[in-house]
Design an enzyme around this catalytic site. Structure first.
Site, PDB file in Angstrom:
ATOM      1  N   CYS A   1       1.010  -1.209   0.070  1.00  0.00           N
ATOM      2  CA  CYS A   1      -0.066  -0.181  -0.167  1.00  0.00           C
ATOM      3  C   CYS A   1       0.655   1.171  -0.014  1.00  0.00           C
ATOM      4  O   CYS A   1       2.009   1.197   0.464  1.00  0.00           O
ATOM      5  CB  CYS A   1      -1.005   0.175   1.164  1.00  0.00           C
ATOM      6  SG  CYS A   1      -1.825  -1.535   1.453  1.00  0.00           S
TER       7      CYS A   1
ATOM      8  N   LYS B   1       2.736  -1.965  -8.502  1.00  0.00           N
ATOM      9  CA  LYS B   1       3.964  -2.046  -9.194  1.00  0.00           C
ATOM     10  C   LYS B   1       5.031  -2.378  -8.072  1.00  0.00           C
ATOM     11  O   LYS B   1       6.142  -3.106  -8.242  1.00  0.00           O
ATOM     12  CB  LYS B   1       4.127  -0.456  -9.314  1.00  0.00           C
ATOM     13  CG  LYS B   1       5.457   0.038 -10.251  1.00  0.00           C
ATOM     14  CD  LYS B   1       5.415  -0.746 -11.426  1.00  0.00           C
ATOM     15  CE  LYS B   1       6.939  -0.520 -12.140  1.00  0.00           C
ATOM     16  NZ  LYS B   1       7.142  -1.091 -13.511  1.00  0.00           N
TER      17      LYS B   1
END
Length: 600
Positions: free
Chosen positions: A2, A595
């Protein structure tokens, strides 16, 4: 995985937090939220989906009179994707966000009756636990200290407690950095973003508890001073330019970033290699370590070192290495590869080998990342910011780094001649022009092949020797951005099981450079055609006869061993991109992925 942000004392809390969250969206985009706060109130806004949804909801609310904000963009680990599991978690006294995983959350949940049993999120359990501690202890600092002693895992917390109007930062494993100027403070899980606000930064260390109250900063866990350093690494503009997607832009950027990287290696970084690195490479064995695309780069690097040096070399998945017994032999050097320098599995593997006093190198595109601070030596790639989740230019820059490194070691150890060294360096210097033409020429072919792949149910990729990891990477690109079932195999292994999957509804991409294995690889493709499987043969060899199920593909540029991975990876990137474009998927932010993988 996150992204988290925190801001104190800014004239534009909401807009700046949303802007930073957009730049952090590569870390996850299942849900997002912000909490605005001041000493008398907390206001929380959450939404499902991407930051744009949160931005729409937050426009209704003013940040006037608030003194701070925390924000979060989520990649779901514990608990389904819904508004209840979105961060921040808050009540009238407390609000917090977390990046990471609390491994003992179930034990905590079962131990304290104040924590509802239906909660699925490890962070929400942590929120209820901290709320319980704040009620138990008169001093919030003591509650925070007890909280930190109890929870286990890799995490970074940003917390605001209204009771004492204080801001807390906690770190163990997951990255979190703090910048400040005068009375304003910025917190972020990606330190490069903070350079847009302040030029001084502090990277929290594992075990840190940093408290900010009335503009004063101190550590609660020890009396050491917080030393801010220059933050010179800046973000590249988030601009797609003329391209529809970041991925396509980044495919087209490869000639330039490879040229830039090679120029710096040749004129600066690898100059006087022996003087700089001889002691580091006084080893018998190399171990290359990575995850996902970076692991495929490791596998390619293994072939490079095998050819150009006399070192024993192997590749390891970072997620598996840290659970293996490793040798105490100090003649082993570990080379870690990570685009972000924050990949949790790779970071933990790096910390694991350090316990055994092994030396380490990190090859990364992020020079202020956690792995840079852990490794003995950093070899930068100069890919610039890569936004698309599917790695393209970062991957080829990693390969370029490994190619140069293997040549330098081979020359230093006198395994390759000076003539062979210069010949291969020349090939790498000429690579950008060759790849620029390849991208231009292959784009219409990729569009044609993408349409052909849309007619089948599964797509397989095969290759031999240095082409095998390229096959794995081609398969990964296709599946991660289009969700099509795809697998990569060594060409010689097809008849040992995988060929049972072949039928008229499959396509196999055969990566077949014109080298000593060309005929063997061609035979593998013909075996597939004989079973009615459709084939795409990528090769530089001139052929006059094609099998009945083979797609017509023009020849690729003539390759050498060292530039083979580049010449064959880019066509696979283009094929995957245009197939996903036809399928209508979210190419830059594919489902379930992020990513930067900052959880295990």
């Amino acid at each position: 995985m996150c992204g988290i942000v925190g801001i104190l004392k800014s004239n534009s809390l909401k807009n700046e937090a949303i802007d930073i969250l957009k730049k952090l969206e590569y870390r996850g985009y299942d849900s997002a939220g912000i909490s605005l706060f001041e000493k008398n109130r907390i206001r929380t806004i959450k939404s499902i989906g991407k930051i744009s949804e949160l931005e729409k909801k937050s426009k209704k609310f003013s940040d006037k009179n608030f003194t701070g904000i925390i924000g979060h963009t989520r990649w779901a680990t514990h608990g389904i994707v819904n508004r209840n599991n979105a961060h921040p978690f808050s009540d009238e006294n407390l609000t917090l966000v977390c990046n990471g995983i609390i491994e003992n959350y179930l034990k905590i949940q079962n131990r304290y009756i104040d924590i509802p049993s239906h909660i699925q999120s490890d962070t929400e359990v942590s929120f209820y636990f901290l709320s319980y501690l704040l009620n138990k202890y008169k001093n919030p600092d003591e509650a925070i200290k007890t909280f930190l002693k109890t929870i286990k895992g890799n995490y970074a917390f940003v917390i605001f407690i209204k009771k004492n109007n204080s801001f807390y930062l906690l770190k163990n494993g997951s990255p979190i950095s703090l910048s400040h100027k005068n009375k304003s403070f910025y917190v972020c899980s990606d330190s490069s973003i903070l350079s847009n606000y302040h030029n001084k930064i502090y990277h929290l260390k594992d075990g840190d508890i940093v408290k900010i109250n009335n503009g004063n900063i101190k550590k609660l866990n020890n009396n050491s001073k917080i030393s801010f350093e220059d933050n010179s690494v800046s973000q590249n503009p988030y601009d797609k330019g003329k391209f529809q997607h970041y991925m396509l832009k980044e495919i087209h950027e490869q000639p330039k970033v490879l040229k830039d990287t090679q120029l710096i290696y040749g004129s600066e970084f690898f100059i006087d290699f022996k003087a700089k690195f001889e002691n580091l490479f006084n080893v018998d064995k190399l171990v290359l370590v990575g995850c996902g695309t970076a692991y495929h780069a490791c596998m390619i690097g293994e072939y490079y070192f095998n050819k150009f040096t006399n070192l024993d070399v192997s590749s390891e998945l970072a997620s598996e290495l840290r659970y293996k017994n490793i040798s105490n032999n100090n003649k082993t050097l570990y080379i870690f590869i990570s685009q972000s320098g924050e990949t949790m599995d790779t970071l933990m593997a790096l910390k694991y080998i350090k316990k055994y006093k092994h030396r380490s190198i990190i090859i990364t595109n992020s020079l202020q990342s956690s792995m840079v601070r852990e490794a003995d030596v950093t070899i930068p790639t100069y890919a610039q910011k890569e936004v698309g989740v599917a790695s393209t230019k970062a991957f080829t820059c990693q390969i370029l780094s490994l190619a140069n490194l293997s040549l330098e070691v081979g020359k230093m150890n006198k395994v390759i001649s000076h003539i062979d060294y210069k010949k291969n360096i020349k090939i790498l210097n000429l690579l950008p022009v060759k790849l620029k033409n390849l991208i231009k020429d292959f784009t219409p072919i990729a569009k044609y092949l993408a349409k052909k792949i849309s007619l089948v149910n599964s797509c397989y990729f095969i290759g031999r020797n240095i082409s095998y990891p390229i096959a794995l990477e081609g398969s990964l690109k296709l599946k991660e951005i289009s969700y099509m079932h795809s697998e990569g195999f060594p060409g010689g292994e097809m008849k040992h099981g995988p060929i049972a999957l072949i039928d008229k509804d499959t396509m196999t991409v055969c990566i077949n450079p014109n080298n000593e294995l060309y005929e063997k690889s061609l035979s593998n493709a013909q075996e597939i055609s004989a079973r009615n499987g459709k084939t795409i043969i990528l090769t530089s060899a001139k052929r006059t006869k094609k099998a009945g199920t083979e797609m017509k593909v023009p020849n690729l540029p003539k390759e050498n061993f060292i530039d083979t991975p580049f010449i064959y990876s880019i066509p696979l990137q283009l094929i995957s991109y245009y197939f996903a474009l036809n399928e209508g998927t979210d190419i830059d932010q594919p489902r379930n992925l992020a990513k930067s993988v900052t959880v295990e």
